[in-house]
Each structure stands twice: as structure tokens, then as C-alpha cells.
Design a protein around this motif. Structure first.
Motif, PDB file in Angstrom:
ATOM      1  N   ALA A   1      78.615  13.515 -58.240  1.00 58.51           N
ATOM      2  CA  ALA A   1      79.822  13.892 -57.490  1.00 58.51           C
ATOM      3  C   ALA A   1      79.491  14.255 -56.045  1.00 58.51           C
ATOM      4  O   ALA A   1      80.246  13.928 -55.122  1.00 58.51           O
ATOM      5  CB  ALA A   1      80.521  15.054 -58.187  1.00 58.51           C
ATOM      6  N   LEU A   2      78.367  14.904 -55.838  1.00 61.81           N
ATOM      7  CA  LEU A   2      77.941  15.226 -54.469  1.00 61.81           C
ATOM      8  C   LEU A   2      77.713  13.950 -53.665  1.00 61.81           C
ATOM      9  O   LEU A   2      78.081  13.868 -52.487  1.00 61.81           O
ATOM     10  CB  LEU A   2      76.659  16.060 -54.493  1.00 61.81           C
ATOM     11  CG  LEU A   2      76.787  17.504 -54.996  1.00 61.81           C
ATOM     12  CD1 LEU A   2      75.401  18.100 -55.220  1.00 61.81           C
ATOM     13  CD2 LEU A   2      77.583  18.360 -54.017  1.00 61.81           C
ATOM     14  N   ALA A   3      77.124  12.949 -54.308  1.00 60.45           N
ATOM     15  CA  ALA A   3      76.860  11.677 -53.629  1.00 60.45           C
ATOM     16  C   ALA A   3      78.155  10.963 -53.248  1.00 60.45           C
ATOM     17  O   ALA A   3      78.166  10.148 -52.319  1.00 60.45           O
ATOM     18  CB  ALA A   3      76.009  10.779 -54.519  1.00 60.45           C
ATOM     19  N   ARG A   4      79.245  11.287 -53.956  1.00 55.79           N
ATOM     20  CA  ARG A   4      80.553  10.700 -53.651  1.00 55.79           C
ATOM     21  C   ARG A   4      81.319  11.517 -52.615  1.00 55.79           C
ATOM     22  O   ARG A   4      82.462  11.204 -52.291  1.00 55.79           O
ATOM     23  CB  ARG A   4      81.380  10.561 -54.930  1.00 55.79           C
ATOM     24  CG  ARG A   4      80.789   9.603 -55.955  1.00 55.79           C
ATOM     25  CD  ARG A   4      81.588   9.616 -57.253  1.00 55.79           C
ATOM     26  NE  ARG A   4      80.949   8.802 -58.284  1.00 55.79           N
ATOM     27  CZ  ARG A   4      81.176   7.514 -58.492  1.00 55.79           C
ATOM     28  NH1 ARG A   4      82.058   6.882 -57.724  1.00 55.79           N
ATOM     29  NH2 ARG A   4      80.544   6.854 -59.436  1.00 55.79           N
ATOM     30  N   GLY A   5      80.694  12.581 -52.127  1.00 57.70           N
ATOM     31  CA  GLY A   5      81.307  13.378 -51.078  1.00 57.70           C
ATOM     32  C   GLY A   5      82.015  14.625 -51.532  1.00 57.70           C
ATOM     33  O   GLY A   5      82.686  15.292 -50.732  1.00 57.70           O
TER      34      GLY A   5
END
Length: 383
Positions: A122-126
Motif C-alpha cells: 500500500a505504501l508503494a501505491r502512495g
């Protein structure tokens, strides 16, 4: 009746929150065809949280292959809300007890690593904001597995990185967060937590919950002593005594792990949902709120969804009716402020019959139809 809000929890094993609302809508429109009906999906931070929030807030489901409690691959799902900055996660989808066969359950070995992988994705998706339900865990690792997935290392007395699971807690001598993912440290986390257990002690994670996760007496002792060590290392490393914070022992100490290493707050699950839904403003000008759950009893008063909804409605002086497949302690619930507490089951039936979806839906509609016939009559006669 110009505006009625229906916000019931699911009747577990029978009908979903929105199916309850749909059944109620039939009864409302039959008696008040011009009434505006707001159907709000509800949950209490456990099962159904992702579905409730992505339905209400126009989110999407994201599938992610992660490590399960014992390291096996698991296809977990979380929610990405419409703002594309908020993720909704049920940790049980990656680290839940139901993912582990009865014979393999062992909180010395099980880990929250998969939860960390969901957060990382989820962090990688912003995503910058996280709503996380932590009920139903198979773990007792203090959140170390989650943190390991996010770049943390837990070191033994020789400075060597330790593996996964509750078994490592007693061996931790230092914590290396030099490789922690910066986005994790910057994100905010709201953790749905409906227990107040500390990490250690007679009411701690190991003594209260580890046995149901597969621990025997020796394992409980090992986990308890390990958690004591972990709490001390956290205190030395972060200057925080998580054992003094109510709820730190939730999900095998995962609550404490979030509080110590993330920008996190613990919040009752149903309240987390209502805040995310902006419920207080949504119910403005409503004539009535209908809520409920499968069983209404004394436990309902302990922060569960119906009483959380009741408290929100009371702030606006809106009456609340509760429906349930089974009702007990009705006087207690009336004293809390419910205008009425209504059982939907029309006659004695088996548990299997009572939980059949079509039967439940019909009973909800019939019960509320009878209620609204009465209300309509009083309104018409001016009584």
C-alpha cells in the motif's frame, strides 16, 4: 418519516450489513414511500471492515500475495479508498488464525510478516493513511514480523538478525531501524482495538490469548518471558513503556508494536469505522436510526457497533431502534438509550434455520414492517 438511516452490523454467518439495510428498506418504503433512506454498511473493525469501507467510500480491492502466519503463501486482500491515499486492512487476511490448520497452530512460530507486506504494498501505491483491524490473529510476536517486512532488524546478543515468530522475543537485545522504509515512518495508522490488555502480566497477550492460538503451558511461559524482554528493549530503544498503554497486548502485542514504531493510535473498532464514514454529519436531520447485530445483549454495550451508533445519534437527539436475531438484557439496552430493542425471530427455530439468509431477511422486513405500521398509525391519528 422523511429520513431514516440504517446502519447495522452484519448478522455473522447469516446476512451482511448491506443485506440488513436492504431488508429494512423494503419495510420503510412500504409504509413511508417518500422517505429518504441512507443505507450505511457497518463493521466493528474485524471481519467485514474492508468491504464496509470500500462500499461506503467508493474504494477498490487490492489482491496481494504475502507470507501467511507460518510463511506459506497467502493471497490477501485489502482496500484502497477513493482518495488513493488511504488503505483499509484486516490483518487476519494475512495473519489470521483461520489460515492455520488446528494441528499447526503455534504462536512461537507464527508471524505478522504478511501484514507488513500488505502495508509495504500500500505504501508503494502512495498510501499515507491506514485503517487496520487487528482481530483474529494467529500471532504473538509483538508486531516484530510486520516490522521485519518493513525493514527493521531485531538483533541477538551477538548482533545477528533474528528470524520470525514469537520465539525471538526473548532473544532480542537490540533493534536496528536504519533500513526501515521511510514512507512507513511518515504514514499514520489508526488501529481498531476493542480490548485493553497490556503486553504482559496476568491480563497480557500470552496469558489471555496464546492458548487459543495453539500454545501449551510451556509456550505461554516462553512467550510471556519473551514479551517482557521485548517491552524492556523497546523502552530502552524508544523511551516508551508500551505495557502501560491499554490495548498494547492486542493481537499478540501487535498493538504495542504499532504504538512504539509507527505514528499510530488505538481506537475502538466501530468508532474507527464511524469516523471514517463521517457518520456524525451523515445522520444530521434523520428522524430515526436503525441498527443491530446478530445477538443483542450485555456485550453489545461494550463498545460494539450498535451502541457506538447509539452514542453518535444521541449527540443529535435522534432515536435509535436496534434489531437482532436474538435479544437478551433488553432492559439494560433500553437504559443505555435504545428506544426499542426488537428480536426478529418469530417463533422457536433451530440455530441453523435462524441463520438462513432468506429467513433472516424476511424476518427483518416483517419485524420492521410491523413497527412502521404502528408508527404510521400514530402519525396519521395524531395520537
Amino acid at each position: 418519516m422523511k429520513k431514516i438511516v440504517v446502519a447495522a452490523d452484519s448478522f455473522k454467518g447469516s446476512v451482511s450489513s448491506l443485506e440488513v439495510a436492504g431488508a429494512a428498506e423494503l419495510a420503510i418504503l412500504k409504509n413511508f414511500p417518500d422517505c429518504r433512506i441512507l443505507k450505511i454498511p457497518m463493521a466493528d473493525g474485524g471481519e467485514g471492515t474492508v468491504d464496509a469501507l470500500i462500499t461506503a467510500l467508493a474504494g477498490t480491492k487490492i489482491s496481494c500475495m504475502v507470507k501467511g502466519p507460518l510463511g506459506e503463501p497467502v493471497n490477501a486482500v485489502y482496500g484502497l479508498l477513493a482518495d488513493e491515499k488511504t488503505a483499509v486492512i484486516e490483518m487476519a487476511s494475512a495473519c489470521g488464525l483461520t489460515l492455520v490448520p488446528q494441528s499447526d497452530r503455534n504462536p512461537l512460530r507464527s508471524s505478522t510478516y504478511g501484514l507488513g507486506e500488505l502495508i509495504k504494498d500500500a505504501l508503494a501505491r502512495g498510501c499515507q493513511n491506514f485503517l487496520i483491524g487487528i482481530g483474529g490473529s494467529a500471532t504473538n510476536d509483538g508486531g516484530t514480523g510486520m516490522l521485519q517486512a518493513l525493514g527493521f532488524k531485531f538483533l541477538d546478543k551477538e548482533g545477528q538478525a533474528l528470524p520470525l515468530g514469537g520465539q525471538i522475543l526473548g532473544a532480542i537485545q537490540a533493534i536496528d531501524h536504519s533500513k526501515a522504509i521511510p514512507e512507513f515512518l511518515a504514514a499514520t495508522f489508526t488501529i481498531a482495538c476493542d480490548v485493553d490488555n497490556p503486553c504482559t502480566g496476568p491480563r497480557g497477550a500470552a496469558h489471555v490469548y496464546a492458548r487459543q492460538k495453539g500454545a501449551d503451558d510451556q509456550a505461554i511461559h516462553t512467550l510471556e518471558e519473551g514479551m517482557k524482554n521485548f517491552v524492556e528493549v523497546v523502552k530502552l530503544t524508544k523511551g516508551i513503556d508500551v505495557n502501560q498503554i491499554a490495548g498494547s497486548g492486542a493481537a499478540g502485542g501487535l498493538g504495542g508494536g504499532f504504538l512504539a514504531f509507527a505514528n499510530a493510535e488505538l481506537k475502538p473498532g466501530a468508532q474507527m469505522i464511524l469516523d471514517a464514514l463521517n457518520f456524525q454529519n451523515t445522520i444530521e436531520d434523520a428522524d430515526l436510526v436503525i441498527t443491530g447485530e446478530g445477538k443483542l445483549d450485555q456485550q453489545t454495550s461494550m463498545g460494539k457497533a450498535p451502541v457506538t451508533i447509539l452514542k453518535a445519534a444521541q449527540q443529535r437527539n435522534i432515536p435509535v431502534i436496534a434489531i437482532g436475531g436474538c435479544t437478551e438484557d433488553v432492559q439494560l439496552l433500553n437504559d443505555l438509550g435504545f428506544l426499542a430493542v426488537l428480536p426478529i425471530t418469530p417463533y422457536p427455530v433451530s440455530m441453523q434455520r435462524a441463520m438462513e439468509k432468506e429467513f433472516t431477511i424476511a424476518n427483518i422486513t416483517r419485524t420492521l414492517d410491523q413497527l412502521f405500521r404502528l408508527l404510521k398509525n400514530f402519525k396519521t391519528t395524531g395520537a
